[in-house]
Design a protein around this motif. Sequence first.
Motif, short mmCIF file in Angstrom:
data_model
loop_
_atom_site.label_atom_id
_atom_site.label_comp_id
_atom_site.label_asym_id
_atom_site.label_seq_id
_atom_site.Cartn_x
_atom_site.Cartn_y
_atom_site.Cartn_z
N ARG A 21 0.84 -1.20 0.00
CA ARG A 21 0.00 0.00 0.00
C ARG A 21 0.87 1.24 0.00
NH1 ARG A 21 -5.44 -1.00 1.36
NH2 ARG A 21 -5.75 1.14 2.02
N ASN A 22 0.26 2.31 -0.41
CA ASN A 22 0.92 3.60 -0.39
C ASN A 22 1.49 3.89 0.99
OD1 ASN A 22 1.37 5.30 -2.40
ND2 ASN A 22 -0.70 6.14 -2.49
N LYS A 23 2.71 4.37 1.03
CA LYS A 23 3.27 4.70 2.33
C LYS A 23 2.50 5.86 2.96
CE LYS A 23 7.84 3.64 3.92
NZ LYS A 23 9.25 3.60 3.67
N GLY A 24 2.00 6.74 2.11
CA GLY A 24 1.15 7.81 2.59
C GLY A 24 1.93 9.00 3.11
N PRO A 25 1.30 10.17 3.15
CA PRO A 25 1.98 11.36 3.67
C PRO A 25 2.34 11.16 5.14
CG PRO A 25 -0.36 11.78 3.30
CD PRO A 25 -0.08 10.44 2.73
N LYS A 26 3.57 11.48 5.49
CA LYS A 26 4.09 11.28 6.84
C LYS A 26 3.89 9.84 7.31
CE LYS A 26 3.19 15.93 8.49
NZ LYS A 26 2.32 16.69 9.35
N ASN A 27 3.91 8.93 6.32
CA ASN A 27 3.72 7.51 6.62
C ASN A 27 2.36 7.19 7.24
OD1 ASN A 27 6.15 6.96 5.56
ND2 ASN A 27 7.19 6.65 7.53
N ARG A 28 1.41 8.09 7.10
CA ARG A 28 0.10 7.83 7.71
C ARG A 28 -0.75 7.02 6.75
NH1 ARG A 28 -1.13 13.76 10.31
NH2 ARG A 28 0.55 13.69 11.83
N ARG A 29 -1.37 5.99 7.30
CA ARG A 29 -2.19 5.12 6.45
C ARG A 29 -3.43 4.67 7.20
NH1 ARG A 29 2.78 3.39 6.06
NH2 ARG A 29 2.57 1.61 7.46
N VAL A 30 -4.46 4.38 6.43
CA VAL A 30 -5.66 3.78 6.99
C VAL A 30 -5.97 2.56 6.15
CG1 VAL A 30 -8.12 4.07 7.42
CG2 VAL A 30 -6.57 6.00 7.78
N PHE A 31 -6.19 1.43 6.81
CA PHE A 31 -6.49 0.23 6.02
C PHE A 31 -7.36 -0.73 6.83
CE2 PHE A 31 -2.73 -0.61 8.46
CZ PHE A 31 -2.85 -1.92 8.86
N VAL A 32 -8.02 -1.64 6.11
CA VAL A 32 -8.85 -2.65 6.77
C VAL A 32 -7.95 -3.82 7.11
CG1 VAL A 32 -10.86 -4.14 6.58
CG2 VAL A 32 -10.83 -1.92 5.42
N SER A 33 -7.83 -4.12 8.38
CA SER A 33 -6.90 -5.16 8.80
C SER A 33 -7.61 -6.51 8.91
CB SER A 33 -6.27 -4.79 10.13
OG SER A 33 -5.31 -5.75 10.47
N CYS A 34 -8.27 -6.89 7.83
CA CYS A 34 -8.96 -8.18 7.83
C CYS A 34 -9.29 -8.53 6.40
CB CYS A 34 -10.24 -8.12 8.67
SG CYS A 34 -11.11 -9.70 8.72
N VAL A 35 -9.20 -9.81 6.06
CA VAL A 35 -9.56 -10.23 4.71
C VAL A 35 -10.63 -11.33 4.74
CG1 VAL A 35 -7.37 -9.60 3.65
CG2 VAL A 35 -7.64 -11.87 4.66
N SER A 36 -11.25 -11.54 5.89
CA SER A 36 -12.21 -12.64 6.03
C SER A 36 -13.45 -12.43 5.16
CB SER A 36 -12.63 -12.79 7.49
OG SER A 36 -13.71 -13.69 7.57
N LYS A 37 -13.72 -13.40 4.33
CA LYS A 37 -14.92 -13.31 3.49
C LYS A 37 -16.11 -13.99 4.14
CE LYS A 37 -12.41 -12.98 -0.84
NZ LYS A 37 -11.35 -13.88 -1.32
N ASP A 38 -15.93 -14.47 5.34
CA ASP A 38 -17.05 -15.11 6.04
C ASP A 38 -18.13 -14.08 6.33
OD1 ASP A 38 -16.43 -17.78 6.21
OD2 ASP A 38 -15.10 -17.49 7.93
N LYS A 39 -19.36 -14.57 6.44
CA LYS A 39 -20.46 -13.69 6.82
C LYS A 39 -20.21 -13.13 8.21
CE LYS A 39 -24.23 -15.22 3.95
NZ LYS A 39 -24.01 -16.64 3.57
#
Lengths: 443, 330, 298
Positions: free
Chosen positions: C192-210
């Motif tokens: 992912r983009n390192k982002g300005p000042k290394n700031r990032r927002v991301f979803v920390s999950c990949v579960s496709k379960d309901k």
Amino acid sequence: MKTFSIGGVHPHDSKISANAAIESFPIPEVAYISMGQHLGAPAEPIVAPGDKVKVGQLIANANGFISAPVHSSVSGTVKGIETIFDLAGNPCKAVVINVEGDEWVETIDRSEKIEKEIKLDSKEIIEKIKECGIVGLGGATFPTNVKLSPPPGKKAEFLIINGAECEPYLTSDYRVLIEMPEQVLIGAAIMMKALNVTQGFIGIEENKPEAIRVMTEKAAGYPQIKIVKLKKKYPQGGEKQLIDAVVGRKVPSMGLPIDTGAVVQNVGTALAVYEAVQKNKPLFEGIMTITGECSPQQKNYRHRVGTPLSKMIEAVGGLPEAAAKVISGGPMMGKAISNLDAPTLKGSSSILFLTEEQTKRKEESNCIRCGKCIEACPMGLEPYLLNKLAKARRMDDLEANKIYDCIECGCCQFTCPAYIPLLGTIRLAKADVMKIMRSRPKK
Amino acid sequence: MKKLLVSPSPHIHGKENTRNLMRDVVIALLPTVAVSIYCFGLSALKLALVGVLACVAVEYVIAKYMLKTKVTVCDYSAVITGLLLALNVPINTPWWVLVIGSIVAIGVAKMTFGGLGQNLFNPALVGRVFLLISFPVIMTDWSTPASTFGFEFDGVSGATPLGIVKEGLAQGMTLSQIYAEHNFSYAEMLFTRIGSAGEISAIALLIGFVYLLVRRVIRPHITLSIWGTVIVFSGIMWLCNPEQFTDPIFNLLTGGMLLGSIFMATDYVTSPMEPKGMIIFGMGIGIITILIREFGAYPEGISFAILIMNATVPLINMFCKPKRFGKEAK
Amino acid sequence: MSTTIIFTVASLSILGLLLAVVLYFVAQKFKVEEDPRIDIVEAIMPGANCGGCGQAGCRAFAEACTKADNLDSLFCPVGGNATMKKVADALGFQVAEKAPMVAVVRCNGTCENRPKTNIYDGVATCAAKSALYSGDTGCRYGCVGCGDCVAVCNFGALSMDPHTGLPVVDEEKCTACGACTKACPKGIIELRNKGPKNRRVFVSCVSKDKGAVARKACKAACIGCGKCAKVCKFDAITVENNVAYIDFNKCKLCTKCVDECPTGAIHKVNFPPKPAAPAPAPAPAAEKPVENNNNQEK
């Protein structure tokens, strides 16, 4: 005495459930009939929630050439087609049926009478086997009708029935051999007729003298079928090893058994074929061993496909306190179960409880190049080398050293004095190499 | 709920493990050690203890404090190295010489390569050859200890049969003259009293060999191939000139031939893994040994022969593949 | 005595001379003509031979650069913009700056969030474990924790956190070569983009379960509720197969979604600690995870 020519190991046979006669397992309240009970594409359900089904009724069609139809093992109302989890915790589609009574499809002959006369001809037999959803019950669950139809240009010369049951603990085939010898012989005769061959062999290991006695006695009435006594050695029940042991021919590298003119079928499959062709009964029952030194009871059950494993475990007194691992199949090639709620399948042959002491992996140490794995490998490979190459991801060298010939019998890992998980590494690398080989354009 | 174990198959394991295999080798060496103690008394016991303790200590120190890896001295491999080294040196070797040999054997020949299973050369032999070259006088002084269990011993001093023959031939004597002068007999060779602790009793070594075979610790290929090659190769030369070349039985029973062929050449780590390779390896050792014995400067050559062939093992392993199941598909 | 010395020295010298002549002619004969620029470019390369560029190694990359018409499709993730600038200068090309990337572990199934349901006892590689079964927790999408990514990282940028059982990316060392993203059998690691000042927002999950299944297996799972997508003003969040994904090219780092997520599956990193928020406003979300800043990456 006959046996295969290269390698092999001698695990303790531990057939502690050998004297438990086959009992019928009670029908469960809810049956979960999986659509993926065979090798190949999962079957396609043809029932809808609310449908009434009877025992033996077709509930899912085969989906493609290498596939098999699925029949209901119970009578009742279809609750739905749901995603359930198999014994490895992976999702699969299943028809869930609420059981009401035990009403069988009328065409199934439920009498005890043994039908000896084979009325159908070769084509009809194969068609019947296909309709009844018979799959190989030796472990691979390959559709039997496909195996009984050699590809064009190849000719079957003989049928070998695998009664070796070389895996420790398993006794379901043994019980079938001594309790239903006639049925197995007729099943073999039917398959010989389907293949249009005149020679049949039933290979049985020497550690089952009772089975050899009974079968030899009964086989007197079937002059074309010969009982072959085999030396006890694992993996005698492997297709390639069994052909080598019984008729002394070797399946070529990357080849199929039919290249040697042999077709191998399991004892359980022979019984299923007999029931399908002579009694018109589709495959919806199986014989299962519940065993292990720590198991409170030793049982051989005839179960309806779709019975939750947990129900069967409850029947012998629940999960034993000492059991650290539960295995479906034998201890050499079986699968460890992580989901005890998974239902039984056509090919389920056992529930085996092993204690931590018996099964926990010991700490791995350095390879001392003792060569025991080479000595043990029934395919003449060098597991120590494959393990090393696999770790270095040297795919070309792996292929040059014939990793694709590995039958994943586990002899190398069983025998390794340094407790190196050889097969664990080799199995993965084999899959990768096979993928590369398949992606290559054919000449 | 109870957490079950899950793993890929196979789920059971055979009874063999590295430790048991190594322990069996130690057991197989015990008759030889016993005979050496019977013949040479406490000095033999002292040598064996020094060898074992030094090797174990060196491995422990290196593994624990230098490499900082798992200490594996419990697997008996260092014990074997120590025992073999002790059985390979003259009985009057000072203890500190043996300690130096142990340091070289374990420290240089084994641990620098990465420990058990990684070494190219047999550690005990590297140790022995190092000592032979560094301390030639001590390492070829075959005089027997002055006393055995307090009894005066008939103090044979001097050389082993191989040494006597070598020296005699160098002085221009013929073999029959040498034999006549020294009263050689085959019976004596089966249980001689001259040589290192591991060389004195062929019978004890053979008992060890049978034990290793019965316990399926080793396969017979290497040993038998060495013996066969020695018999054939030295036999041909002997038939050509029996006055110049020693006979096959003499070659088989004297010197370190039995100890080397049974215990050193069959060392798992430094020998080929596949029967064809084992036979080639054994043939190489046989030929080189006889060449050194008959033409070389040293009276005995099996240590060098094994070490030279050790170097070829990776190559042999690469080219000698086991018999595969089934023919190649067309 | 002295003749011996003279003879030895002389013969060895002559031998040496002769061999040198032979070597010279052999080297001439087998000389390979190569573009000399390859050597120049190779000298600029970081020399990690990691294959992150898609080529077999640094020399192969250099060769590709000299043969290419422009450098648009070639990028050395390890050397980054600085190296590509030098390469472009050496070869007389123009390059556009690329935003620096970093590997991001998209699983928050710590031992606490995601209890074990069985014990794995096989070969300790993620590949073997995930090929065998669904894993030793209730979640079959999450990290299996055997460290294949750590093993494959050439830069020592990954390590397993023994407390969480999850890999941790060292942002300083990570070169975004992408080796870990390929090694992970579950596809958890993403560049992912390192982002300005290394700031990032991301979803920390990949579960496709309901939602319910995912939640049962792991407390920090994305349940696919879609609240984040609704609150996002920039259309950066999509919810597909019960899991949300933030497009880092669209995300403006407003962090609204972080506060909205009911399970704390959305992580923000390298943001300054929040000024003590006025307590009454987010009352129901009191149990919102506050460890966001230090949990994943440092």
